[in-house]
Scaffold this motif. Structure first.
Motif, short mmCIF file in Angstrom:
data_model
loop_
_atom_site.label_atom_id
_atom_site.label_comp_id
_atom_site.label_asym_id
_atom_site.label_seq_id
_atom_site.Cartn_x
_atom_site.Cartn_y
_atom_site.Cartn_z
N ILE A 46 39.59 -73.12 25.74
CA ILE A 46 39.94 -74.15 26.74
C ILE A 46 40.70 -75.31 26.12
O ILE A 46 41.04 -76.27 26.82
CB ILE A 46 38.70 -74.67 27.49
CG1 ILE A 46 37.78 -75.46 26.55
CG2 ILE A 46 37.95 -73.53 28.16
CD1 ILE A 46 36.70 -76.21 27.30
N GLY A 47 40.99 -75.22 24.81
CA GLY A 47 41.71 -76.31 24.16
C GLY A 47 43.10 -76.54 24.71
O GLY A 47 43.66 -77.63 24.60
N SER A 48 43.69 -75.51 25.32
CA SER A 48 45.04 -75.63 25.88
C SER A 48 45.03 -76.02 27.35
O SER A 48 46.07 -75.97 28.00
CB SER A 48 45.78 -74.30 25.71
OG SER A 48 45.09 -73.25 26.39
N ARG A 49 43.86 -76.40 27.86
CA ARG A 49 43.76 -76.79 29.28
C ARG A 49 43.34 -78.25 29.38
O ARG A 49 42.16 -78.57 29.51
CB ARG A 49 42.76 -75.88 30.00
CG ARG A 49 43.15 -74.41 29.98
CD ARG A 49 42.16 -73.56 30.74
NE ARG A 49 42.06 -73.95 32.15
CZ ARG A 49 41.23 -73.41 33.02
NH1 ARG A 49 40.40 -72.46 32.63
NH2 ARG A 49 41.19 -73.83 34.27
N PRO A 50 44.31 -79.17 29.30
CA PRO A 50 43.98 -80.60 29.25
C PRO A 50 43.21 -81.09 30.47
O PRO A 50 42.47 -82.07 30.38
CB PRO A 50 45.35 -81.28 29.14
CG PRO A 50 46.34 -80.26 29.59
CD PRO A 50 45.76 -78.94 29.22
N GLU A 51 43.33 -80.41 31.62
CA GLU A 51 42.62 -80.86 32.81
C GLU A 51 41.11 -80.69 32.67
O GLU A 51 40.35 -81.29 33.43
CB GLU A 51 43.12 -80.09 34.04
CG GLU A 51 42.64 -78.65 34.16
CD GLU A 51 43.47 -77.66 33.34
OE1 GLU A 51 43.28 -76.45 33.52
OE2 GLU A 51 44.29 -78.11 32.52
N LEU A 52 40.67 -79.88 31.70
CA LEU A 52 39.24 -79.67 31.49
C LEU A 52 38.65 -80.59 30.42
O LEU A 52 37.43 -80.63 30.26
CB LEU A 52 38.98 -78.21 31.08
CG LEU A 52 39.35 -77.13 32.09
CD1 LEU A 52 39.11 -75.75 31.48
CD2 LEU A 52 38.54 -77.28 33.37
N LEU A 53 39.50 -81.30 29.69
CA LEU A 53 39.04 -82.00 28.50
C LEU A 53 38.72 -83.46 28.78
O LEU A 53 39.43 -84.15 29.53
CB LEU A 53 40.10 -81.91 27.41
CG LEU A 53 40.53 -80.49 27.01
CD1 LEU A 53 41.54 -80.55 25.86
CD2 LEU A 53 39.33 -79.64 26.63
N ALA A 54 37.66 -83.95 28.15
CA ALA A 54 37.30 -85.36 28.22
C ALA A 54 38.25 -86.18 27.35
O ALA A 54 38.89 -85.66 26.42
CB ALA A 54 35.86 -85.56 27.75
N LEU A 55 38.32 -87.47 27.63
CA LEU A 55 39.17 -88.35 26.82
C LEU A 55 38.49 -88.72 25.51
O LEU A 55 39.16 -89.09 24.54
CB LEU A 55 39.51 -89.62 27.61
CG LEU A 55 40.33 -89.41 28.89
CD1 LEU A 55 40.53 -90.74 29.59
CD2 LEU A 55 41.68 -88.76 28.56
N ALA A 56 37.18 -88.65 25.46
CA ALA A 56 36.43 -89.02 24.27
C ALA A 56 36.61 -87.96 23.18
O ALA A 56 36.99 -86.82 23.44
CB ALA A 56 34.95 -89.17 24.60
#
Length: 315
Positions: A46-56
């Protein structure tokens, strides 16, 4: 000559978004890097899916040192001297998770790392998840199975049969999201995150699964010995999260399973009143998550004598 470990050389750097929170692991030896990949490698996808990632961001530094004393199943102790700091120790190893700063630092023995499953569950995961969960990932003591982007949670006290029910559900074609803990993300989602991996059973539950051979024996938190069981491969690749959820409140019983309706208010009271060590710190937030985890329905499930019969009601 570097007794204070001020000049550590890190063998490997790995970036893995654990529960969707970008986490950088620095490992001083190859076996530490392998342990990280074996524990959290599923998150790489999921590292290539920025919509799933937190800002922290979280940073985990793992260093092997020369102390000894960590035999097989070494006792692991947990302390929180401050509300935002977790200290995990064994006779020869120590790790500190500073949740406020998003940093984990651990000095571990070669003996502990060699006890792979024990190190990964009781030490590495405990420290990493302590730093990750403060970023809107609320731990809830529940197992979960999935179909598509829908999750069904199983909430009940330890020993009620969550893991047996999960493993039986995989034989009905459902995927395993988690066998013991899920993490509710309430903003920018919402989502239920799980932790992929084997399902762990006590020895007396093996009679329900004669066709499955245990992968290994593991010492879980509290010194309980369990057997690691691989989920049915027909369930496919394990999911990492779900967008919708319902929940079954489990009760131990004999005879045939019984499924009856429940209410979100019951779930809210149970989660907000969580008293188990660790989960009590998140009880207020878990109570607020009740409406989401019960959005698709709430049921009481009396498991009965056979987890396969109970799983058939859910498929």
């Amino acid at each position: 000559g570097d007794s204070l470990h001020r000049e550590v050389t890190f063998f490997e750097s790995l970036d893995l978004p654990v529960l969707g929170v970008p986490t950088r692991f620095l490992a001083s030896h190859p076996e530490l890097g392998r342990a990280v990949r074996d524990t959290f490698g599923a998150w790489e996808g999921i590292g290539s899916r920025p919509e799933l990632l937190a800002l922290a961001h979280v940073r985990v530094r793992l260093m092997r040192h020369q102390a000894g004393g960590d035999g097989p199943g070494a006792e692991v102790r947990y302390r929180m001297p401050e509300p935002d700091r977790l200290v995990v120790t064994t006779p020869g190893s120590v790790g500190i998770a500073d949740m406020g700063r998003g940093e984990v630092t651990a000095y571990v023995t070669a003996e502990l790392v060699a006890d792979e499953a024990h190190f990964r569950h009781a030490f590495l995961s405990a420290l990493t998840l302590a730093a990750v969960t403060v970023h809107d990932r609320v731990p809830i003591h529940a197992a979960a199975v999935t179909r598509g982007d829908h999750a069904l949670l199983f909430h009940g006290p330890s020993g009620v049969g969550k893991s047996s029910l999960v493993l039986a559900a995989t034989q009905q074609g459902l995927g395993v999201l988690s066998e013991d803990v899920v993490y509710a993300q309430l903003s920018d989602g919402p989502r239920i995150w799980g932790m992929p991996g084997a399902v762990h059973l006590t020895g007396d539950a093996l009679r329900f699964f004669p066709a499955i051979t245990p992968v290994r024996q593991v010492v879980r938190t509290g010194g309980v010995k369990k057997l690691a069981m691989a989920p049915d491969p027909r369930a496919g690749n394990p999911p990492l999260f779900a967008h919708k959820a319902g929940i079954c409140l489990l009760e131990r019983s004999e005879g045939p399973p019984v499924l009856t309706p429940g209410s979100v208010d019951e779930v809210r009271l149970l989660l907000a009143g969580a008293s188990e060590s660790g989960f009590d710190m998140y009880a207020a937030a878990a109570g607020r998550a009740a409406a989401f985890v019960g959005a698709m329905g709430v049921w009481h499930l009396r498991i009965g004598s056979d987890p396969h019969a109970a799983a058939s009601l859910l498929a």
